[in-house]
Design an enzyme around this catalytic site. Structure first.
Site, short mmCIF file in Angstrom:
data_model
loop_
_atom_site.label_atom_id
_atom_site.label_comp_id
_atom_site.label_asym_id
_atom_site.label_seq_id
_atom_site.Cartn_x
_atom_site.Cartn_y
_atom_site.Cartn_z
N LYS A 19 0.97 -1.15 0.18
CA LYS A 19 -0.04 -0.02 -0.04
C LYS A 19 0.78 1.14 0.09
CE LYS A 19 0.65 1.61 4.41
NZ LYS A 19 1.52 3.14 4.75
N ASP A 142 -2.66 -1.53 9.85
CA ASP A 142 -2.56 -1.71 8.45
C ASP A 142 -3.22 -3.05 7.48
OD1 ASP A 142 -1.76 0.95 7.91
OD2 ASP A 142 0.29 0.31 7.85
O1 C5P Z 1 -0.59 -1.15 14.42
P1 C5P Z 1 0.93 -1.23 14.00
O2 C5P Z 1 1.43 -2.66 14.90
O3 C5P Z 1 0.95 -1.57 12.74
O4 C5P Z 1 1.46 -0.02 14.28
C1 C5P Z 1 3.08 -0.17 14.57
C2 C5P Z 1 3.23 1.22 15.59
O5 C5P Z 1 3.14 2.36 14.75
C3 C5P Z 1 2.73 1.31 16.87
O6 C5P Z 1 3.31 0.53 17.54
C4 C5P Z 1 2.61 2.87 17.12
O7 C5P Z 1 3.78 3.10 17.59
C5 C5P Z 1 2.83 3.59 15.51
N1 C5P Z 1 1.05 3.60 15.10
C6 C5P Z 1 0.66 4.76 15.89
N2 C5P Z 1 -0.54 5.12 15.35
C7 C5P Z 1 -1.26 4.42 14.56
C8 C5P Z 1 -0.65 3.51 13.83
C9 C5P Z 1 0.48 2.88 14.30
O8 C5P Z 1 1.21 5.29 16.73
N3 C5P Z 1 -2.56 4.82 14.21
#
Ligand code: C5P
Length: 296
Positions: A19, A142
């Site tokens: 993406k 994501d």
């Molecule tokens: O959700 P995911 O594990 O992909 O997110 C990875 C990191 O990216 C999270 O631990 C956070 O630090 C950051 N993140 C965030 N806000 C979001 C998505 C991701 O702060 N909406």
């Protein structure tokens, strides 16, 4: 004749797309550590391929260097589906990686989405898409979009999705970087530079949605936006000259994808993109929108 990536007896292969974020507005960090987003996700036709096959216990192999244990999202995805069915997660998961690693293109999320679908099919569960989406959201922000594909507005953590109709195709040059960037680090840099701000609503990416709906690459180039770009550039200053080089090569628009460091360049046609890609060694051409996770 089966293609190099089709499913075979006793195994299921699923592909899932990379993406890019055509628009990404980020609000202030919340108590849960996450940031509220308004994002326009766009799947492009560069895919990872996941093949699951029955095995004595859970294991992973990959075509590139990746963590092969429980920290890998594909491991967690297989466990989530097995728990749903009351089964042991006895599968081997093979990851054929074509999406840049740690590049801001959600390659790990694509792998997780593909694994959810592949295990559901291998074990004959055929879980409803609504349940798969819930499991996806539990794995990462994501992952739901990698299942969904196409173009979509994402709110909340980026996991509350509404499809955006895209009547045309957009042509991109994608330039991966040699070294990945840590997503939490880029968010932390944003917090340092801009500790407070409004929670973004869909209106914050209206111009992007409008340009996509009209399949208008010139309007889209104008509307492209990414609140994580400045923080990513401050961690990787050399990317600024890469963006400038891509623009000089004829791109209508240039931006960092998500938290970076991958840079993407919008062109008026695939032909223009192919010409420009020759000036950026290591880049590739991709088109969007592309389908979400699909069983092959
Ligand atoms: O959700 P995911 O594990 O992909 O997110 C990875 C990191 O990216 C999270 O631990 C956070 O630090 C950051 N993140 C965030 N806000 C979001 C998505 C991701 O702060 N909406």
């Amino acid at each position: 004749m089966p293609s190099a990536h089709s499913s075979s007896p006793g195994a299921v292969t699923v592909r899932a797309p990379a993406k890019i974020n055509l628009g990404l507005r980020v609000g202030p960090r919340q108590a849960d550590g996450f940031h509220p987003l308004a994002s326009v996700f766009h799947a492009i036709d560069r895919y990872d391929y996941i093949t699951v096959s029955s095995a004595a216990s859970l294991s992973i192999s990959a075509t590139t260097e990746l963590p092969l244990g429980p920290s890998n999202l594909v491991w967690q995805a297989a466990v989530a589906v097995a728990q749903e069915a009351g089964l042991a997660p006895a599968v081997h998961i093979r990851i054929d990686k074509q999406i840049p690693v740690a590049g801001g293109m959600a390659g790990g999320s694509a792998d997780a989405a593909a694994t959810l679908l592949a295990c559901s099919r291998l074990w004959g569960l055929d879980l409803p898409i609504a349940r798969l989406r819930e499991l996806a959201a539990g794995l990462g922000s994501d992952v739901p979009f990698a299942l969904h594909g196409g173009t979509a507005l994402g709110l909340g953590r980026g996991d509350q999705l509404t499809g955006v109709a895209c009547p045309g195709r957009f042509a991109w040059v994608v330039m991966p970087a040699d070294q990945g960037l840590s997503t939490p680090r880029v968010y932390a840099e944003l917090d340092r530079r801009r500790p407070v701000g409004p929670v973004p609503t869909a209106a914050a990416v209206d111009a992007v949605v409008e340009a996509v709906s009209r399949a208008d690459p010139v309007a889209l180039a104008d509307a492209l936006c990414n609140d994580l770009q400045e923080p990513a550039l401050s961690l990787r200053p050399e990317l600024a000259s890469l963006l400038a080089t891509g623009r000089r090569a004829g791109a209508l628009g240039a931006l960092i994808s998500g938290s970076g460091p991958t840079c993407v360049f919008l062109h008026r046609s695939v032909e223009h993109a192919a010409e420009a890609a020759r000036l950026l060694p290591g880049s590739f051409v991709a088109e969007g929108p592309a389908d979400g996770a699909t069983v092959l």
